[in-house]
Design a protein around this motif. Structure first.
Motif, PDB file in Angstrom:
ATOM      1  N   MET A 192       0.855  -1.171   0.000  1.00 10.28           N
ATOM      2  CA  MET A 192       0.000   0.000   0.000  1.00 10.28           C
ATOM      3  C   MET A 192       0.903   1.236   0.000  1.00 10.28           C
ATOM      4  SD  MET A 192      -3.310   0.709   2.503  1.00 10.28           S
ATOM      5  CE  MET A 192      -3.496  -0.960   2.999  1.00 10.28           C
ATOM      6  N   ASP A 193       0.628   2.187  -0.914  1.00 10.44           N
ATOM      7  CA  ASP A 193       1.447   3.392  -0.942  1.00 10.44           C
ATOM      8  C   ASP A 193       0.922   4.401   0.081  1.00 10.44           C
ATOM      9  OD1 ASP A 193      -0.718   4.798  -2.062  1.00 10.44           O
ATOM     10  OD2 ASP A 193       0.046   4.614  -4.097  1.00 10.44           O
ATOM     11  N   ASP A 194       1.648   5.503   0.250  1.00  9.07           N
ATOM     12  CA  ASP A 194       1.295   6.494   1.268  1.00  9.07           C
ATOM     13  C   ASP A 194      -0.107   7.059   1.079  1.00  9.07           C
ATOM     14  OD1 ASP A 194       3.735   6.165   2.495  1.00  9.07           O
ATOM     15  OD2 ASP A 194       4.643   7.931   1.584  1.00  9.07           O
ATOM     16  N   PHE A 195      -0.498   7.305  -0.171  1.00 13.65           N
ATOM     17  CA  PHE A 195      -1.813   7.875  -0.415  1.00 13.65           C
ATOM     18  C   PHE A 195      -2.914   6.891  -0.015  1.00 13.65           C
ATOM     19  CE2 PHE A 195      -5.477   9.041  -3.061  1.00 13.65           C
ATOM     20  CZ  PHE A 195      -5.654  10.342  -2.614  1.00 13.65           C
ATOM     21  N   GLN A 196      -2.737   5.618  -0.343  1.00 16.88           N
ATOM     22  CA  GLN A 196      -3.727   4.615   0.043  1.00 16.88           C
ATOM     23  C   GLN A 196      -3.821   4.507   1.561  1.00 16.88           C
ATOM     24  OE1 GLN A 196      -1.940   1.456  -2.254  1.00 16.88           O
ATOM     25  NE2 GLN A 196      -3.705   1.384  -3.631  1.00 16.88           N
ATOM     26  N   ILE A 197      -2.696   4.593   2.243  1.00 18.21           N
ATOM     27  CA  ILE A 197      -2.695   4.559   3.704  1.00 18.21           C
ATOM     28  C   ILE A 197      -3.448   5.763   4.256  1.00 18.21           C
ATOM     29  CG2 ILE A 197      -1.227   4.747   5.757  1.00 18.21           C
ATOM     30  CD1 ILE A 197       0.874   3.087   4.135  1.00 18.21           C
ATOM     31  N   TRP A 198      -3.226   6.935   3.661  1.00 11.59           N
ATOM     32  CA  TRP A 198      -3.909   8.146   4.106  1.00 11.59           C
ATOM     33  C   TRP A 198      -5.417   8.006   3.922  1.00 11.59           C
ATOM     34  CZ3 TRP A 198      -7.035  11.747   1.710  1.00 11.59           C
ATOM     35  CH2 TRP A 198      -7.299  12.886   2.450  1.00 11.59           C
ATOM     36  N   ILE A 199      -5.853   7.516   2.768  1.00  6.59           N
ATOM     37  CA  ILE A 199      -7.279   7.337   2.505  1.00  6.59           C
ATOM     38  C   ILE A 199      -7.889   6.364   3.513  1.00  6.59           C
ATOM     39  CG2 ILE A 199      -8.957   6.355   0.870  1.00  6.59           C
ATOM     40  CD1 ILE A 199      -8.077   9.119   0.055  1.00  6.59           C
ATOM     41  N   LYS A 200      -7.218   5.234   3.756  1.00 10.22           N
ATOM     42  CA  LYS A 200      -7.738   4.246   4.702  1.00 10.22           C
ATOM     43  C   LYS A 200      -7.804   4.826   6.113  1.00 10.22           C
ATOM     44  CE  LYS A 200      -7.097  -0.397   6.591  1.00 10.22           C
ATOM     45  NZ  LYS A 200      -7.890  -0.042   7.725  1.00 10.22           N
ATOM     46  N   THR A 201      -6.785   5.543   6.526  1.00  9.55           N
ATOM     47  CA  THR A 201      -6.752   6.144   7.856  1.00  9.55           C
ATOM     48  C   THR A 201      -7.875   7.160   8.016  1.00  9.55           C
ATOM     49  OG1 THR A 201      -4.369   5.809   7.985  1.00  9.55           O
ATOM     50  CG2 THR A 201      -5.315   7.424   9.506  1.00  9.55           C
ATOM     51  N   THR A 202      -8.070   7.989   7.007  1.00 13.84           N
ATOM     52  CA  THR A 202      -9.139   8.987   7.047  1.00 13.84           C
ATOM     53  C   THR A 202     -10.494   8.319   7.114  1.00 13.84           C
ATOM     54  OG1 THR A 202      -7.776  10.544   5.802  1.00 13.84           O
ATOM     55  CG2 THR A 202     -10.149  10.967   5.841  1.00 13.84           C
ATOM     56  N   TYR A 203     -10.710   7.315   6.290  1.00 13.42           N
ATOM     57  CA  TYR A 203     -11.976   6.578   6.292  1.00 13.42           C
ATOM     58  C   TYR A 203     -12.229   5.946   7.664  1.00 13.42           C
ATOM     59  CZ  TYR A 203     -15.450   3.024   5.262  1.00 13.42           C
ATOM     60  OH  TYR A 203     -16.570   2.229   5.290  1.00 13.42           O
ATOM     61  N   ASP A 204     -11.225   5.263   8.202  1.00 13.39           N
ATOM     62  CA  ASP A 204     -11.374   4.611   9.508  1.00 13.39           C
ATOM     63  C   ASP A 204     -11.709   5.631  10.596  1.00 13.39           C
ATOM     64  OD1 ASP A 204     -10.861   2.162   8.347  1.00 13.39           O
ATOM     65  OD2 ASP A 204      -8.780   2.064   9.040  1.00 13.39           O
ATOM     66  N   TYR A 205     -11.049   6.783  10.549  1.00 11.78           N
ATOM     67  CA  TYR A 205     -11.316   7.836  11.535  1.00 11.78           C
ATOM     68  C   TYR A 205     -12.769   8.295  11.442  1.00 11.78           C
ATOM     69  CZ  TYR A 205     -11.490  12.400  13.724  1.00 11.78           C
ATOM     70  OH  TYR A 205     -11.858  13.466  14.491  1.00 11.78           O
ATOM     71  N   LEU A 206     -13.222   8.576  10.236  1.00 12.51           N
ATOM     72  CA  LEU A 206     -14.588   9.058  10.065  1.00 12.51           C
ATOM     73  C   LEU A 206     -15.617   8.028  10.503  1.00 12.51           C
ATOM     74  CD1 LEU A 206     -14.268  10.870   6.639  1.00 12.51           C
ATOM     75  CD2 LEU A 206     -14.586  11.928   8.884  1.00 12.51           C
ATOM     76  N   ILE A 207     -15.387   6.780  10.152  1.00 12.97           N
ATOM     77  CA  ILE A 207     -16.336   5.726  10.514  1.00 12.97           C
ATOM     78  C   ILE A 207     -16.417   5.564  12.031  1.00 12.97           C
ATOM     79  CG2 ILE A 207     -16.713   3.219  10.425  1.00 12.97           C
ATOM     80  CD1 ILE A 207     -17.584   4.793   7.928  1.00 12.97           C
ATOM     81  N   HIS A 208     -15.297   5.667  12.729  1.00  9.54           N
ATOM     82  CA  HIS A 208     -15.284   5.409  14.166  1.00  9.54           C
ATOM     83  C   HIS A 208     -15.580   6.633  15.025  1.00  9.54           C
ATOM     84  CE1 HIS A 208     -13.025   1.870  12.658  1.00  9.54           C
ATOM     85  NE2 HIS A 208     -13.815   1.290  13.524  1.00  9.54           N
ATOM     86  N   THR A 209     -15.460   7.851  14.485  1.00  6.07           N
ATOM     87  CA  THR A 209     -15.647   9.023  15.342  1.00  6.07           C
ATOM     88  C   THR A 209     -16.796   9.917  14.916  1.00  6.07           C
ATOM     89  OG1 THR A 209     -14.094  10.355  14.077  1.00  6.07           O
ATOM     90  CG2 THR A 209     -13.205   9.116  15.946  1.00  6.07           C
ATOM     91  N   GLU A 210     -17.297   9.752  13.710  1.00  8.44           N
ATOM     92  CA  GLU A 210     -18.308  10.669  13.203  1.00  8.44           C
ATOM     93  C   GLU A 210     -19.593   9.952  12.791  1.00  8.44           C
ATOM     94  OE1 GLU A 210     -17.846  13.976  13.132  1.00  8.44           O
ATOM     95  OE2 GLU A 210     -15.796  13.837  13.846  1.00  8.44           O
ATOM     96  N   LYS A 211     -19.872   8.804  13.362  1.00  9.32           N
ATOM     97  CA  LYS A 211     -21.025   8.013  12.920  1.00  9.32           C
ATOM     98  C   LYS A 211     -22.327   8.806  12.950  1.00  9.32           C
ATOM     99  CE  LYS A 211     -19.472   3.363  13.750  1.00  9.32           C
ATOM    100  NZ  LYS A 211     -19.663   2.119  14.436  1.00  9.32           N
ATOM    101  N   GLN A 212     -22.482   9.666  13.925  1.00  9.87           N
ATOM    102  CA  GLN A 212     -23.741  10.383  14.044  1.00  9.87           C
ATOM    103  C   GLN A 212     -23.942  11.404  12.932  1.00  9.87           C
ATOM    104  OE1 GLN A 212     -21.201  10.486  16.117  1.00  9.87           O
ATOM    105  NE2 GLN A 212     -20.625  12.565  16.534  1.00  9.87           N
ATOM    106  N   THR A 213     -22.919  11.787  12.199  1.00 10.00           N
ATOM    107  CA  THR A 213     -23.089  12.803  11.161  1.00 10.00           C
ATOM    108  C   THR A 213     -22.866  12.260   9.752  1.00 10.00           C
ATOM    109  OG1 THR A 213     -20.789  13.516  11.333  1.00 10.00           O
ATOM    110  CG2 THR A 213     -22.386  14.665  12.703  1.00 10.00           C
TER     111      THR A 213
END
Length: 84
Positions: A1-22
């Motif tokens: 996985m390149d850096d950009f793919q890691i960034w996308i996955k990290t961002t997605y995981d963050y949003l799914i776990h911290t912003e579920k209500q929105t």
């Protein structure tokens, strides 16, 4: 996985776990463009004659859509790399 793919996955995981209500189901378009193109886009959409690393555009959706597109995020990897 390149850096950009890691960034996308990290961002997605963050949003799914911290912003579920929105978060709402829908698509997000991701566009990668060069510095000249993002400078032109920044000028035409925001009136700023300068480069930038990212622009975002919400999609207004259409009446009756159950899962309208959320919008588009435009990245300039060359500028992101300069800022890193």
């Amino acid at each position: 996985m390149d850096d950009f793919q890691i960034w996308i996955k990290t961002t997605y995981d963050y949003l799914i776990h911290t912003e579920k209500q929105t978060l709402h189901p829908g698509d997000v378009s991701i566009v990668l463009i060069d510095p000249e193109a993002i400078t032109t886009l920044n000028h035409s959409c925001r009136g700023k004659k300068q480069t930038t690393d990212v622009l975002s555009f919400p999609d207004p959706g259409h009446p009756g859509e159950t899962n309208p597109p959320l919008g588009e995020i435009v990245f300039c990897p060359d500028i992101i790399e300069q800022y890193a």
